[in-house]
Design a protein around this motif. Sequence first.
Motif, mmCIF file in Angstrom:
data_model
loop_
_atom_site.group_PDB
_atom_site.id
_atom_site.type_symbol
_atom_site.label_atom_id
_atom_site.label_comp_id
_atom_site.label_asym_id
_atom_site.label_seq_id
_atom_site.Cartn_x
_atom_site.Cartn_y
_atom_site.Cartn_z
ATOM 1 N N ARG A 193 0.760 -1.167 -0.047
ATOM 2 C CA ARG A 193 -0.140 0.115 -0.161
ATOM 3 C C ARG A 193 0.844 1.336 0.070
ATOM 4 O O ARG A 193 0.500 2.194 -0.566
ATOM 5 C CB ARG A 193 -0.920 0.193 1.171
ATOM 6 N N ARG B 213 3.962 1.417 -1.200
ATOM 7 C CA ARG B 213 4.404 1.596 -2.539
ATOM 8 C C ARG B 213 3.502 2.297 -3.699
ATOM 9 O O ARG B 213 4.098 2.741 -4.280
ATOM 10 C CB ARG B 213 5.242 0.388 -2.707
ATOM 11 N N VAL B 214 2.463 1.682 -3.447
ATOM 12 C CA VAL B 214 1.317 2.195 -4.399
ATOM 13 C C VAL B 214 1.089 4.047 -4.158
ATOM 14 O O VAL B 214 1.169 4.470 -5.223
ATOM 15 C CB VAL B 214 0.133 1.379 -4.138
ATOM 16 N N GLU B 215 1.051 4.170 -2.969
ATOM 17 C CA GLU B 215 0.999 5.596 -2.858
ATOM 18 C C GLU B 215 2.101 6.387 -3.335
ATOM 19 O O GLU B 215 2.016 7.403 -3.829
ATOM 20 C CB GLU B 215 0.942 5.715 -1.215
ATOM 21 N N LEU C 32 4.021 5.617 -5.578
ATOM 22 C CA LEU C 32 4.143 5.506 -7.195
ATOM 23 C C LEU C 32 3.021 6.400 -7.603
ATOM 24 O O LEU C 32 2.940 7.012 -8.666
ATOM 25 C CB LEU C 32 3.718 4.139 -7.606
ATOM 26 N N ARG C 33 1.836 6.560 -6.951
ATOM 27 C CA ARG C 33 0.698 7.617 -7.279
ATOM 28 C C ARG C 33 1.121 9.008 -7.349
ATOM 29 O O ARG C 33 1.013 9.719 -8.234
ATOM 30 C CB ARG C 33 -0.498 7.327 -6.457
ATOM 31 N N GLU C 34 2.093 9.074 -6.222
ATOM 32 C CA GLU C 34 2.803 10.536 -6.084
ATOM 33 C C GLU C 34 3.590 10.793 -7.261
ATOM 34 O O GLU C 34 3.608 11.960 -7.913
ATOM 35 C CB GLU C 34 3.457 10.733 -4.808
ATOM 36 N N GLU C 35 4.483 9.962 -7.573
ATOM 37 C CA GLU C 35 5.421 10.216 -8.627
ATOM 38 C C GLU C 35 4.474 10.120 -10.006
ATOM 39 O O GLU C 35 5.086 10.872 -10.852
ATOM 40 C CB GLU C 35 6.371 8.847 -8.553
ATOM 41 N N ALA C 36 3.559 9.331 -10.123
ATOM 42 C CA ALA C 36 2.799 9.744 -11.542
ATOM 43 C C ALA C 36 1.846 10.892 -11.667
ATOM 44 O O ALA C 36 2.059 11.382 -12.633
ATOM 45 C CB ALA C 36 1.731 8.381 -11.522
ATOM 46 N N ALA C 37 1.776 11.383 -10.537
ATOM 47 C CA ALA C 37 1.017 12.862 -10.572
ATOM 48 C C ALA C 37 2.137 13.678 -10.875
ATOM 49 O O ALA C 37 1.923 14.903 -11.681
ATOM 50 C CB ALA C 37 0.483 13.060 -9.015
ATOM 51 N N ARG C 38 3.502 13.835 -10.303
ATOM 52 C CA ARG C 38 4.576 14.688 -10.518
ATOM 53 C C ARG C 38 4.882 14.721 -12.031
ATOM 54 O O ARG C 38 4.995 15.561 -12.835
ATOM 55 C CB ARG C 38 5.790 14.514 -9.735
#
Length: 115
Positions: free
Chosen positions: A16, A18-20, A22-28
């Motif tokens: 969980r 790691r997913v969070e 990755l989501r932050e990196e994807a948003a950036r």
Amino acid sequence: MTSMLGLLEAREACARERVEVLREEAARAAAAPEAGEVELDRRVIAREEFVDALAESAAESAAATEAAGGEKVAPAVLAGPAFAPVPGVIVPPWRQELSASVLSLDNQRIRSIQC
């Protein structure tokens, strides 16, 4: 000793997190192209404005040269300074009989500056 269920819950919590991340990196990463597009748009507009200003300056130079008919023309006051040469404007080689009227308005203005 830890139970099997405890190990699975710990791995789930790590997943969980790691997913969070990755989501932050994807948003950036999604925001980076948008910022690049904004910068590109600004630069395109700046280049277009600059080309328009150069064309206007060249037209004024051509009109003044035609109107002068070989007479000396006082440099026109332009709205702002031109920092780059106008494509196609060539400064003729110096000869004793040439007057400043053969120069573009920008070159005439530069020549008239008193140091």
